[in-house]
Design an enzyme around this catalytic site. Structure first.
Site, PDB file in Angstrom:
ATOM      1  N   THR A  25       0.839  -1.216   0.000  1.00  0.00           N
ATOM      2  CA  THR A  25       0.000   0.000   0.000  1.00  0.00           C
ATOM      3  C   THR A  25       0.868   1.257   0.000  1.00  0.00           C
ATOM      4  OG1 THR A  25      -0.220  -0.089   2.401  1.00  0.00           O
ATOM      5  CG2 THR A  25      -2.014  -1.048   1.131  1.00  0.00           C
ATOM      6  N   HIS A  71      -0.382 -16.551  -5.097  1.00  0.00           N
ATOM      7  CA  HIS A  71      -1.581 -16.176  -5.850  1.00  0.00           C
ATOM      8  C   HIS A  71      -1.255 -15.744  -7.269  1.00  0.00           C
ATOM      9  CE1 HIS A  71      -3.675 -15.439  -1.709  1.00  0.00           C
ATOM     10  NE2 HIS A  71      -3.537 -16.706  -2.006  1.00  0.00           N
ATOM     11  N   CYS A  85      -4.101 -20.848 -29.873  1.00  0.00           N
ATOM     12  CA  CYS A  85      -5.159 -21.870 -29.868  1.00  0.00           C
ATOM     13  C   CYS A  85      -6.572 -21.287 -29.794  1.00  0.00           C
ATOM     14  CB  CYS A  85      -4.932 -22.846 -28.717  1.00  0.00           C
ATOM     15  SG  CYS A  85      -5.367 -22.168 -27.109  1.00  0.00           S
ATOM     16  N   SER A 140      -0.684  -8.409   6.226  1.00  0.00           N
ATOM     17  CA  SER A 140      -1.745  -9.305   5.772  1.00  0.00           C
ATOM     18  C   SER A 140      -2.805  -9.435   6.864  1.00  0.00           C
ATOM     19  CB  SER A 140      -1.191 -10.703   5.448  1.00  0.00           C
ATOM     20  OG  SER A 140      -2.244 -11.575   5.113  1.00  0.00           O
TER      21      SER A 140
HETATM   22  P1  NAD Z   1      -5.945  -7.739   2.927  1.00  0.00           P
HETATM   23  O1  NAD Z   1      -6.462  -6.585   2.146  1.00  0.00           O
HETATM   24  O2  NAD Z   1      -6.903  -8.747   3.422  1.00  0.00           O
HETATM   25  O3  NAD Z   1      -5.144  -7.204   4.214  1.00  0.00           O
HETATM   26  C1  NAD Z   1      -4.161  -6.238   4.141  1.00  0.00           C
HETATM   27  C2  NAD Z   1      -3.728  -5.928   5.561  1.00  0.00           C
HETATM   28  O4  NAD Z   1      -2.619  -5.046   5.467  1.00  0.00           O
HETATM   29  C3  NAD Z   1      -4.805  -5.222   6.390  1.00  0.00           C
HETATM   30  O5  NAD Z   1      -4.997  -5.920   7.596  1.00  0.00           O
HETATM   31  C4  NAD Z   1      -4.229  -3.822   6.651  1.00  0.00           C
HETATM   32  O6  NAD Z   1      -4.439  -3.414   7.979  1.00  0.00           O
HETATM   33  C5  NAD Z   1      -2.750  -4.043   6.433  1.00  0.00           C
HETATM   34  N1  NAD Z   1      -2.059  -2.864   5.907  1.00  0.00           N
HETATM   35  C6  NAD Z   1      -2.416  -2.069   4.879  1.00  0.00           C
HETATM   36  N2  NAD Z   1      -1.466  -1.171   4.632  1.00  0.00           N
HETATM   37  C7  NAD Z   1      -0.492  -1.394   5.553  1.00  0.00           C
HETATM   38  C8  NAD Z   1       0.761  -0.789   5.806  1.00  0.00           C
HETATM   39  N3  NAD Z   1       1.205   0.230   5.096  1.00  0.00           N
HETATM   40  N4  NAD Z   1       1.515  -1.297   6.809  1.00  0.00           N
HETATM   41  C9  NAD Z   1       1.082  -2.337   7.568  1.00  0.00           C
HETATM   42  N5  NAD Z   1      -0.091  -2.949   7.355  1.00  0.00           N
HETATM   43  C10 NAD Z   1      -0.865  -2.487   6.349  1.00  0.00           C
HETATM   44  O7  NAD Z   1      -4.794  -8.407   2.049  1.00  0.00           O
HETATM   45  P2  NAD Z   1      -4.096  -9.844   2.141  1.00  0.00           P
HETATM   46  O8  NAD Z   1      -4.062 -10.311   3.539  1.00  0.00           O
HETATM   47  O9  NAD Z   1      -2.861  -9.758   1.361  1.00  0.00           O
HETATM   48  O10 NAD Z   1      -5.057 -10.857   1.391  1.00  0.00           O
HETATM   49  C11 NAD Z   1      -5.926 -10.550   0.384  1.00  0.00           C
HETATM   50  C12 NAD Z   1      -5.509 -10.827  -1.038  1.00  0.00           C
HETATM   51  O11 NAD Z   1      -5.116  -9.599  -1.537  1.00  0.00           O
HETATM   52  C13 NAD Z   1      -4.371 -11.686  -1.395  1.00  0.00           C
HETATM   53  O12 NAD Z   1      -4.842 -12.811  -2.013  1.00  0.00           O
HETATM   54  C14 NAD Z   1      -3.587 -10.867  -2.465  1.00  0.00           C
HETATM   55  O13 NAD Z   1      -3.386 -11.671  -3.582  1.00  0.00           O
HETATM   56  C15 NAD Z   1      -4.498  -9.777  -2.805  1.00  0.00           C
HETATM   57  N6  NAD Z   1      -4.023  -8.442  -3.181  1.00  0.00           N
HETATM   58  C16 NAD Z   1      -2.749  -8.212  -3.606  1.00  0.00           C
HETATM   59  C17 NAD Z   1      -2.350  -6.934  -3.938  1.00  0.00           C
HETATM   60  C18 NAD Z   1      -0.941  -6.730  -4.417  1.00  0.00           C
HETATM   61  O14 NAD Z   1      -0.393  -7.587  -5.094  1.00  0.00           O
HETATM   62  N7  NAD Z   1      -0.307  -5.609  -4.064  1.00  0.00           N
HETATM   63  C19 NAD Z   1      -3.236  -5.868  -3.821  1.00  0.00           C
HETATM   64  C20 NAD Z   1      -4.560  -6.130  -3.385  1.00  0.00           C
HETATM   65  C21 NAD Z   1      -4.928  -7.424  -3.070  1.00  0.00           C
END
Ligand code: NAD
Length: 261
Positions: A28, A123, A159, A197
């Site tokens: 993020t 993923h 294909c 996560s």
């Molecule tokens: P999630 O959205 O469920 O959780 C993200 C967590 O990160 C949240 O609990 C939040 O509090 C925390 N968070 C956000 N920004 C933060 C920061 N700067 N510092 C510390 N913590 C922070 O995401 P997840 O657990 O990864 O699982 C959901 C799915 O999201 C996965 O399957 C993944 O493939 C997918 N995803 C990936 C991306 C990417 O590749 N960047 C983006 C969006 C979703």
């Protein structure tokens, strides 16, 4: 706070096998929204539209999927690794990383310098597109260019099969080799560090539990509460980038103090 950083660094230095497990929260700070935070992907889209069964169901569903995926890819393609990714890559260079298990699809660990051999992408990846028929792999940018021109769900030139970003959607099979290897490494490490996560997406979310059962210490670095806080040895509720950067500095200090073994 400093006390937590010091504990994590001490555990890293003392561990033989460190596994880092990351989620969308580590990216993020690079401008890629996560799924569940306010303003995240699920505030904008319906998760059902990302289901694999729906994607397969009709040309219309695929066009809709590609439109949403294109918007998400826009935030990914020019993103740069942040302090969190860079700290994890540095742990690898220092010989302190057994493996990195990532749920992320953005490829930022490679831009940060982690090597292919140590990264398990659970993923899949948004950086490539795969044919669901013959398995042909395409560069994402190439397919995006076609899609933007034609506004039609793309098809395989070899294909005629259905093309989909090489990510794992809900309801789609997990990559066998990566998943098995991630379970194995989780169960045999002595320190498991979760970064960014919510730990609610399975089977990935089971891995901290597997690590704990195998005798590892569990550290969770996440801004909000997670589903595994209750079994963690240490929870750091803070930003991934600043925390990992501080952990790295402290780890380097400790290693320099100890000198060569
Ligand atoms: P999630 O959205 O469920 O959780 C993200 C967590 O990160 C949240 O609990 C939040 O509090 C925390 N968070 C956000 N920004 C933060 C920061 N700067 N510092 C510390 N913590 C922070 O995401 P997840 O657990 O990864 O699982 C959901 C799915 O999201 C996965 O399957 C993944 O493939 C997918 N995803 C990936 C991306 C990417 O590749 N960047 C983006 C969006 C979703």
């Amino acid at each position: 706070m400093q006390e937590n950083i010091e504990r994590v660094a001490e555990w890293i230095v003392g561990a033989k096998k460190v596994v880092v497990f990351v989620g969308a929260g580590v990216s993020t700070e690079s401008g890629i929204p996560d799924f569940r935070s306010p303003g995240g992907v699920w505030d904008k889209y319906d998760p059902e539209d990302f289901e694999f069964g729906k994607f397969l169901s009709s040309e219309k569903a695929r066009l809709n999927y590609w439109r949403m995926a294109t918007e998400m890819y826009d935030s990914i393609k020019n993103a740069l690794p942040n302090a969190g990714h860079l700290a994890i890559a540095e742990l690898e260079k220092m010989g302190k990383l057994d493996c990195l298990i990532t749920q992320n699809i953005d490829g930022l660990h490679f831009k940060a310098g982690n090597s292919r051999e140590l990264v398990l992408e659970l993923h899949g990846t948004a950086v490539y597109v795969m044919c669901l028929g013959c398995g042909k792999k395409y560069e994402r940018d190439e397919i995006q260019a076609h899609f933007l021109k034609e506004e039609r769900a793309p098809r395989c030139e070899a294909c005629g099969g259905i093309l989909k970003p090489a990510t794992i959607s809900f309801g789609q099979a997990m990559p066998e080799m990566e998943t098995a290897e991630a379970y194995r490494r989780s169960g045999s490490c002595d320190l498991f560090i979760v970064v960014g996560s919510s730990l609610v997406v399975h089977p990935a979310a089971a891995m901290p539990v597997v690590a704990k059962r195998g005798g590892a210490k569990l550290v969770i670095i996440n801004r909000d509460e997670t589903a595994a806080d209750n079994i963690a040895d240490l929870v750091v509720r803070d930003q991934a980038g600043t925390t990992m950067a501080a952990v790295l500095i402290q780890t380097k200090r400790l290693m320099a103090k100890r000198g060569p073994f």
